[in-house]
Scaffold this motif. Structure first.
Motif, PDB file in Angstrom:
ATOM      1  N   ARG A 101    -120.890  -3.140 -58.258  1.00  0.00           N
ATOM      2  CA  ARG A 101    -120.149  -2.275 -57.335  1.00  0.00           C
ATOM      3  C   ARG A 101    -121.050  -1.187 -56.761  1.00  0.00           C
ATOM      4  NH1 ARG A 101    -114.089   0.228 -58.067  1.00  0.00           N
ATOM      5  NH2 ARG A 101    -114.206   1.739 -56.376  1.00  0.00           N
ATOM      6  N   ARG A 124    -114.471 -14.348 -56.479  1.00  0.00           N
ATOM      7  CA  ARG A 124    -113.584 -14.254 -57.639  1.00  0.00           C
ATOM      8  C   ARG A 124    -114.344 -14.662 -58.885  1.00  0.00           C
ATOM      9  NH1 ARG A 124    -108.146 -17.019 -55.008  1.00  0.00           N
ATOM     10  NH2 ARG A 124    -107.769 -15.365 -53.478  1.00  0.00           N
ATOM     11  N   THR A 135    -110.592  -9.139 -63.943  1.00  0.00           N
ATOM     12  CA  THR A 135    -109.772  -8.122 -63.281  1.00  0.00           C
ATOM     13  C   THR A 135    -110.639  -7.091 -62.580  1.00  0.00           C
ATOM     14  OG1 THR A 135    -107.956  -8.416 -64.854  1.00  0.00           O
ATOM     15  CG2 THR A 135    -108.038  -6.332 -63.646  1.00  0.00           C
ATOM     16  N   ALA A 136    -111.668  -6.616 -63.287  1.00  0.00           N
ATOM     17  CA  ALA A 136    -112.543  -5.606 -62.699  1.00  0.00           C
ATOM     18  C   ALA A 136    -113.348  -6.171 -61.537  1.00  0.00           C
ATOM     19  CB  ALA A 136    -113.484  -5.062 -63.774  1.00  0.00           C
ATOM     20  N   ASP A 138    -112.717  -8.879 -59.581  1.00  0.00           N
ATOM     21  CA  ASP A 138    -111.891  -9.242 -58.427  1.00  0.00           C
ATOM     22  C   ASP A 138    -111.407  -8.012 -57.665  1.00  0.00           C
ATOM     23  OD1 ASP A 138    -112.299 -11.781 -59.377  1.00  0.00           O
ATOM     24  OD2 ASP A 138    -110.216 -12.162 -59.913  1.00  0.00           O
ATOM     25  N   ALA A 139    -111.198  -6.904 -58.391  1.00  0.00           N
ATOM     26  CA  ALA A 139    -110.718  -5.676 -57.749  1.00  0.00           C
ATOM     27  C   ALA A 139    -111.823  -4.923 -57.025  1.00  0.00           C
ATOM     28  CB  ALA A 139    -110.082  -4.761 -58.798  1.00  0.00           C
ATOM     29  N   TYR A 141    -113.988  -5.795 -54.680  1.00  0.00           N
ATOM     30  CA  TYR A 141    -114.122  -5.980 -53.230  1.00  0.00           C
ATOM     31  C   TYR A 141    -113.062  -5.225 -52.427  1.00  0.00           C
ATOM     32  CZ  TYR A 141    -117.511  -9.502 -54.613  1.00  0.00           C
ATOM     33  OH  TYR A 141    -118.596 -10.144 -55.158  1.00  0.00           O
ATOM     34  N   PRO A 142    -111.781  -5.350 -52.755  1.00  0.00           N
ATOM     35  CA  PRO A 142    -110.806  -4.546 -51.989  1.00  0.00           C
ATOM     36  C   PRO A 142    -111.015  -3.052 -52.158  1.00  0.00           C
ATOM     37  CG  PRO A 142    -109.735  -5.762 -53.777  1.00  0.00           C
ATOM     38  CD  PRO A 142    -111.116  -6.289 -53.664  1.00  0.00           C
ATOM     39  N   ALA A 143    -111.468  -2.620 -53.339  1.00  0.00           N
ATOM     40  CA  ALA A 143    -111.714  -1.189 -53.541  1.00  0.00           C
ATOM     41  C   ALA A 143    -112.849  -0.705 -52.646  1.00  0.00           C
ATOM     42  CB  ALA A 143    -112.041  -0.913 -55.009  1.00  0.00           C
ATOM     43  N   ARG A 146    -111.670  -0.546 -49.009  1.00  0.00           N
ATOM     44  CA  ARG A 146    -110.874   0.666 -48.746  1.00  0.00           C
ATOM     45  C   ARG A 146    -111.768   1.892 -48.647  1.00  0.00           C
ATOM     46  NH1 ARG A 146    -107.447  -1.832 -52.560  1.00  0.00           N
ATOM     47  NH2 ARG A 146    -108.314  -0.516 -54.215  1.00  0.00           N
ATOM     48  N   SER A 154    -110.918 -11.908 -48.341  1.00  0.00           N
ATOM     49  CA  SER A 154    -110.755 -11.742 -49.783  1.00  0.00           C
ATOM     50  C   SER A 154    -111.529 -12.733 -50.643  1.00  0.00           C
ATOM     51  CB  SER A 154    -109.270 -11.781 -50.153  1.00  0.00           C
ATOM     52  OG  SER A 154    -108.696 -13.019 -49.781  1.00  0.00           O
TER      53      SER A 154
END
Length: 204
Positions: A101, A124, A135-136, A138-139, A141-143, A146, A154
Motif C-alpha cells: 500500500r 484480489r 481482507t486487507a 482486497d481493501a 485498492y479501493p482505499a 478514495r 476493481s
C-alpha cells in the motif's frame, strides 16, 4: 521479460500502463499482449490513443515504484492517463500489505504531483493466504482510489481468473482469449478515465 515502452504517437492521448507481467504480456506475442490489444480496442472505438507498455514481469510494487521516474522520462511527454496494475507479485510472495500500500501510494502521489489522471487496476488475494491477509489486500485498492480520487477498476482479471481455458499453461497468466476478455472489461473504464480534452482531440 521486460515490457517495452511503445513510442508515443504525435497526436491523440498517451496512456502509460505501469504494471507487472499482466501488463507486459508475458508469454504472448507483442500484438496479443494487454497494451497492444487495449490500444486496438480504443482506436476501434474512435480514440486514437497510444498505449505505452510499462509492464515488467515479476515486478513488485517496490520495483514499480523504483522505476517510476525513469519510466516517465522515457515516455518523452506527460501521459494523459496512467493505468497502475501492481500488487499481484507482492500478494503471491506474501509480502506485507502495508508495504504494498505504501509503495502504490507513493506512485499515485507522484502522478498527483504531475496532474496525471490514474486508473487503478485492482487485484484480489489468493485464498490460501488466509482471510485476514485477503481482507486487507482486497481493501487496499479501493482505499487508495478514495484517498487519491483516482478511478478504480476493481479486478484486472475479472472474467478470466479461475477459468483454465483462458489461462496459459503456467496457471497464472492469461492467454490471448483471456487478454481479449480483460480488454473488453477494462476498456470502458479507460475511456471514462481519459480527460475529456484528450478524448476530444483524438476524435477530431
Amino acid at each position: 521479460m521486460v515490457g517495452l515502452l511503445a513510442a508515443p504517437a504525435a497526436a491523440g492521448p498517451l496512456i502509460w500502463a505501469l504494471g507487472d507481467s499482466l501488463t507486459a504480456g508475458y508469454g504472448l506475442p507483442p500484438a496479443q499482449g494487454f497494451t497492444a490489444r487495449l490500444q486496438e480496442a480504443l482506436r476501434a472505438g474512435g480514440i486514437d490513443a497510444t498505449v505505452a507498455n510499462g509492464g515488467v514481469s515479476g515486478d513488485t510494487t517496490a520495483q514499480g515504484r523504483a522505476r517510476l521516474l525513469w519510466g516517465l522520462r522515457g515516455l518523452g511527454r506527460v501521459p494523459d492517463l496512467a493505468i497502475v496494475e501492481l500488487g499481484a507479485n507482492d500478494m503471491l510472495r506474501g509480502l506485507p500489505v502495508a508495504q504494498a500500500r505504501a509503495n502504490i501510494d507513493a506512485i499515485l502521489t507522484e502522478f498527483d504531483r504531475r496532474r496525471v489522471p490514474v486508473l487503478i487496476a485492482g487485484m484480489r488475494a489468493a485464498p490460501n493466504l488466509g482471510s485476514a491477509y485477503a481482507t486487507a489486500f482486497d481493501a487496499m485498492y479501493p482505499a487508495l482510489a478514495r484517498a487519491h480520487r483516482a478511478r478504480l477498476y476493481s479486478f484486472f482479471l475479472a472474467g478470466v481468473a479461475g477459468r483454465r481455458e483462458l489461462i496459459q499453461a503456467d496457471g497464472l497468466h492469461p492467454n490471448a482469449r483471456g487478454v481479449a476478455i480483460i480488454v473488453a472489461g477494462i476498456a470502458p473504464a479507460v475511456r471514462g478515465a481519459l480527460p475529456r480534452p484528450a478524448t476530444a482531440r483524438a476524435r477530431r
